[in-house]
Design a protein around this motif. Structure first.
Motif, PDB file in Angstrom:
ATOM      1  N   TYR A 123       0.172  -0.985  -0.154  1.00 10.61           N
ATOM      2  CA  TYR A 123       0.024  -0.298  -0.268  1.00 10.61           C
ATOM      3  C   TYR A 123       1.508   1.332  -0.079  1.00 10.61           C
ATOM      4  N   ALA A 126       1.869   2.095  -3.447  1.00 13.40           N
ATOM      5  CA  ALA A 126       0.709   2.548  -4.412  1.00 13.40           C
ATOM      6  C   ALA A 126       1.038   3.892  -4.049  1.00 13.40           C
ATOM      7  N   LYS A 127       0.983   4.171  -2.829  1.00 17.27           N
ATOM      8  CA  LYS A 127       0.597   5.396  -2.301  1.00 17.27           C
ATOM      9  C   LYS A 127       1.533   6.734  -2.619  1.00 17.27           C
ATOM     10  N   ARG A 130       1.085   7.484  -5.938  1.00 17.65           N
ATOM     11  CA  ARG A 130      -0.161   8.295  -5.955  1.00 17.65           C
ATOM     12  C   ARG A 130       0.483   9.693  -5.807  1.00 17.65           C
ATOM     13  N   LEU A 193      -5.346  -0.815  -6.785  1.00 15.10           N
ATOM     14  CA  LEU A 193      -5.203  -0.047  -7.512  1.00 15.10           C
ATOM     15  C   LEU A 193      -5.335   0.869  -8.734  1.00 15.10           C
ATOM     16  N   GLU A 211      -5.186   5.757 -15.003  1.00 13.41           N
ATOM     17  CA  GLU A 211      -4.405   4.096 -13.567  1.00 13.41           C
ATOM     18  C   GLU A 211      -3.765   2.759 -14.077  1.00 13.41           C
ATOM     19  N   ALA A 215      -0.096   1.603 -12.206  1.00 15.77           N
ATOM     20  CA  ALA A 215       0.400   0.802 -11.691  1.00 15.77           C
ATOM     21  C   ALA A 215       1.216  -0.025 -12.576  1.00 15.77           C
ATOM     22  N   TRP A 218       4.132   1.537  -9.948  1.00 15.80           N
ATOM     23  CA  TRP A 218       3.787   0.646  -8.678  1.00 15.80           C
ATOM     24  C   TRP A 218       4.724  -0.666  -9.361  1.00 15.80           C
ATOM     25  N   THR A 219       4.309  -2.023 -10.126  1.00 21.94           N
ATOM     26  CA  THR A 219       4.683  -2.818 -10.341  1.00 21.94           C
ATOM     27  C   THR A 219       6.183  -2.682 -10.420  1.00 21.94           C
TER      28      THR A 219
END
Length: 272
Positions: A123, A126-127, A130, A193, A211, A215, A218-219
């Motif tokens: 998380y 991902a945050k 963002r 995501l 999006e 994503a 993130w990966t």
């Protein structure tokens, strides 16, 4: 791209996309900060107890910051937004509301540190993705908030990455439990995501990038930590239990909100 302020929001479509994004950001942090706070006194050692408590406090502060932006849009007071909304109005990802351990949580609470590490690490990555995107948001107050949040997020990320790599490289039961946790978290992590039904509008208005781009970042951010542990990368990300961005939730959220809003229900005029 032109940047807007509260008094220069161009149209209702922009406002709706903005509110949708803010609800996701705030609700995600709000519920995960609560789940993290349940570890108080139960972390592996006293230093971690202090560090984890500090992270949860920061995360709840981030939620408060975003709820304040929603309040400025006329969505309600911070207290109402945090404590007065029913589960179906929440926009957090389902994986973030899940209890801290397997089994019947109300009868026999159990805590799984591997699950906590993986969920918070994934998380936080991902945050961070963002927030990096939001620093360039077309909504000025959100871009400013992202800059402030990023200053604390660096330390959160370092903390969870350290736990992740150490436990993954420990071998034996530790690694097996971590791999099981990765599988469990990935079964619903797609919910984190996604940007939900208004995602396309968010990117079109320049509120946040697309999006798919987020994503992908993130990966990519997880590639090095995974490679260093010899575990498959990228993990298979799914959404098995519904879409929290559409108000679909589990009983875990209902139970958590009942506890979180107890004082608010007793005295709604108090200050959160």
């Amino acid at each position: 791209m032109k940047q807007y302020e509260l008094n220069t929001i161009p149209d209702e479509g922009y406002r709706q996309a903005l509110a949708s994004l803010l609800y996701q950001l705030a609700d995600d942090d709000f519920i995960l900060a609560y789940r993290g706070s349940e570890w108080l006194g139960l972390a592996p050692h006293i230093e971690e107890d202090v560090a984890f408590s500090s992270i949860n406090q920061d995360t709840m502060g981030h939620a408060s910051m975003i709820y304040e932006l929603l309040a400025s849009l006329g969505e309600g007071t911070e207290d109402e937004l945090a404590h007065g909304r029913p589960p179906e109005e929440r926009r957090n990802a389902i994986i973030l509301e899940e209890v801290n351990g397997p089994g019947d949580y109300l009868i026999e609470p159990r805590y799984d540190w591997a699950f906590a590490v993986v969920r918070h690490y994934f998380y936080t990555v991902a945050k961070k993705v963002r927030m990096d995107s939001l620093k360039q948001s077309s909504y000025g107050p959100l871009a400013e908030a992202a800059v402030k949040i990023n200053t604390e997020l660096y330390y959160h990320l370092l903390h969870w990455q350290t736990w992740f790599t150490q436990l993954m490289n420990a071998g034996g039961e530790a690694k097996q439990r971590m791999e099981d946790a990765v599988s469990r978290v990935c079964d619903d992590f797609l919910g984190v995501l996604t940007l939900g039904p208004d995602g396309e509008s968010m990117s079109r208005y320049g509120l946040i990038e697309e999006e798919a781009i987020l994503a992908s970042r993130w990966t990519e951010a997880l590639k090095k930590p995974f490679d260093s542990t010899g575990v498959q990368h990228p993990p298979v990300i799914r959404s098995l239990r519904g879409d929290g961005r559409k108000g679909e939730h589990t009983g875990d959220l209902t139970d958590a909100l009942h506890t979180l809003s107890e004082v608010y229900r007793l005295e709604a005029s108090g200050t959160w």
